[in-house]
Design a protein around this motif. Structure first.
Motif, short mmCIF file in Angstrom:
data_model
loop_
_atom_site.label_atom_id
_atom_site.label_comp_id
_atom_site.label_asym_id
_atom_site.label_seq_id
_atom_site.Cartn_x
_atom_site.Cartn_y
_atom_site.Cartn_z
N LYS A 86 32.09 21.30 75.99
CA LYS A 86 30.67 21.46 75.67
C LYS A 86 29.88 21.97 76.88
CE LYS A 86 30.15 18.02 72.04
NZ LYS A 86 29.50 16.75 71.65
N GLU A 87 30.16 21.41 78.06
CA GLU A 87 29.46 21.83 79.26
C GLU A 87 29.80 23.29 79.61
OE1 GLU A 87 27.15 20.22 81.17
OE2 GLU A 87 27.16 18.71 79.59
N THR A 88 31.05 23.68 79.44
CA THR A 88 31.45 25.05 79.72
C THR A 88 30.73 26.03 78.80
OG1 THR A 88 33.62 24.27 80.42
CG2 THR A 88 33.42 26.61 79.93
N LYS A 89 30.65 25.70 77.52
CA LYS A 89 29.93 26.56 76.57
C LYS A 89 28.46 26.67 76.95
CE LYS A 89 32.84 25.94 72.52
NZ LYS A 89 32.91 25.42 71.13
N LYS A 90 27.87 25.54 77.38
CA LYS A 90 26.46 25.55 77.75
C LYS A 90 26.24 26.43 78.97
CE LYS A 90 24.48 21.89 79.58
NZ LYS A 90 23.88 20.55 79.73
N PHE A 91 27.12 26.34 79.97
CA PHE A 91 26.97 27.16 81.17
C PHE A 91 27.19 28.63 80.87
CE2 PHE A 91 28.01 23.20 83.70
CZ PHE A 91 26.72 23.03 84.13
N LYS A 92 28.14 28.95 80.01
CA LYS A 92 28.37 30.36 79.65
C LYS A 92 27.18 30.94 78.91
CE LYS A 92 33.39 30.52 79.48
NZ LYS A 92 34.57 30.73 78.64
N ALA A 93 26.59 30.16 78.00
CA ALA A 93 25.42 30.64 77.28
C ALA A 93 24.25 30.84 78.23
CB ALA A 93 25.05 29.65 76.19
N GLN A 94 24.11 29.93 79.18
CA GLN A 94 23.03 30.05 80.16
C GLN A 94 23.25 31.27 81.05
OE1 GLN A 94 22.80 26.74 82.82
NE2 GLN A 94 20.67 27.15 83.33
N LYS A 95 24.48 31.52 81.44
CA LYS A 95 24.80 32.67 82.28
C LYS A 95 24.55 33.97 81.52
CE LYS A 95 28.45 34.78 84.99
NZ LYS A 95 29.86 34.75 85.35
N ASN A 96 24.93 34.02 80.25
CA ASN A 96 24.70 35.22 79.44
C ASN A 96 23.22 35.49 79.26
OD1 ASN A 96 27.42 35.75 79.16
ND2 ASN A 96 27.60 34.73 77.18
N SER A 97 22.43 34.45 79.06
CA SER A 97 20.98 34.65 78.91
C SER A 97 20.36 35.12 80.22
CB SER A 97 20.32 33.39 78.39
OG SER A 97 20.38 32.38 79.37
N ASN A 98 20.87 34.64 81.34
CA ASN A 98 20.35 35.08 82.65
C ASN A 98 20.73 36.53 82.91
OD1 ASN A 98 19.16 32.64 83.18
ND2 ASN A 98 20.85 31.88 84.44
N ASP A 99 21.94 36.92 82.51
CA ASP A 99 22.37 38.30 82.70
C ASP A 99 21.53 39.26 81.85
OD1 ASP A 99 24.28 37.51 84.50
OD2 ASP A 99 25.94 37.57 83.04
N LYS A 100 21.22 38.86 80.64
CA LYS A 100 20.42 39.71 79.75
C LYS A 100 19.00 39.87 80.27
CE LYS A 100 23.08 38.86 75.59
NZ LYS A 100 23.10 38.24 74.26
N GLU A 101 18.45 38.81 80.86
CA GLU A 101 17.09 38.86 81.38
C GLU A 101 17.01 39.78 82.61
OE1 GLU A 101 15.87 34.89 82.20
OE2 GLU A 101 15.67 34.37 80.11
N SER A 102 18.07 39.83 83.38
CA SER A 102 18.04 40.63 84.62
C SER A 102 18.20 42.12 84.35
CB SER A 102 19.12 40.16 85.59
OG SER A 102 20.40 40.37 85.03
#
Length: 60
Positions: A43-59
């Protein structure tokens, strides 16, 4: 999963796991704890991956 929720879950399941350990079934309690921590880590890994993907899209 919040740390407080994990601690509460471990406290609730401490007695049944200890009972299994006392009845010479320690491997079962170890397996259940391993599954519990595996689910939490997935669960934590999925949460971190989703957070990383959203940060990449914002940049972009």
């Amino acid at each position: 999963m919040k740390v407080s929720h994990m601690i509460i879950a471990l406290i609730i399941f401490a007695w049944p796991l200890y009972y299994l350990y006392e009845m010479q079934l320690g491997a079962i309690s170890f397996l259940l704890l391993a599954i519990f921590f595996l689910v939490i880590s997935i669960k934590e890994t999925k949460k971190f991956k989703a957070q990383k993907n959203s940060n990449d899209k914002e940049s972009e």
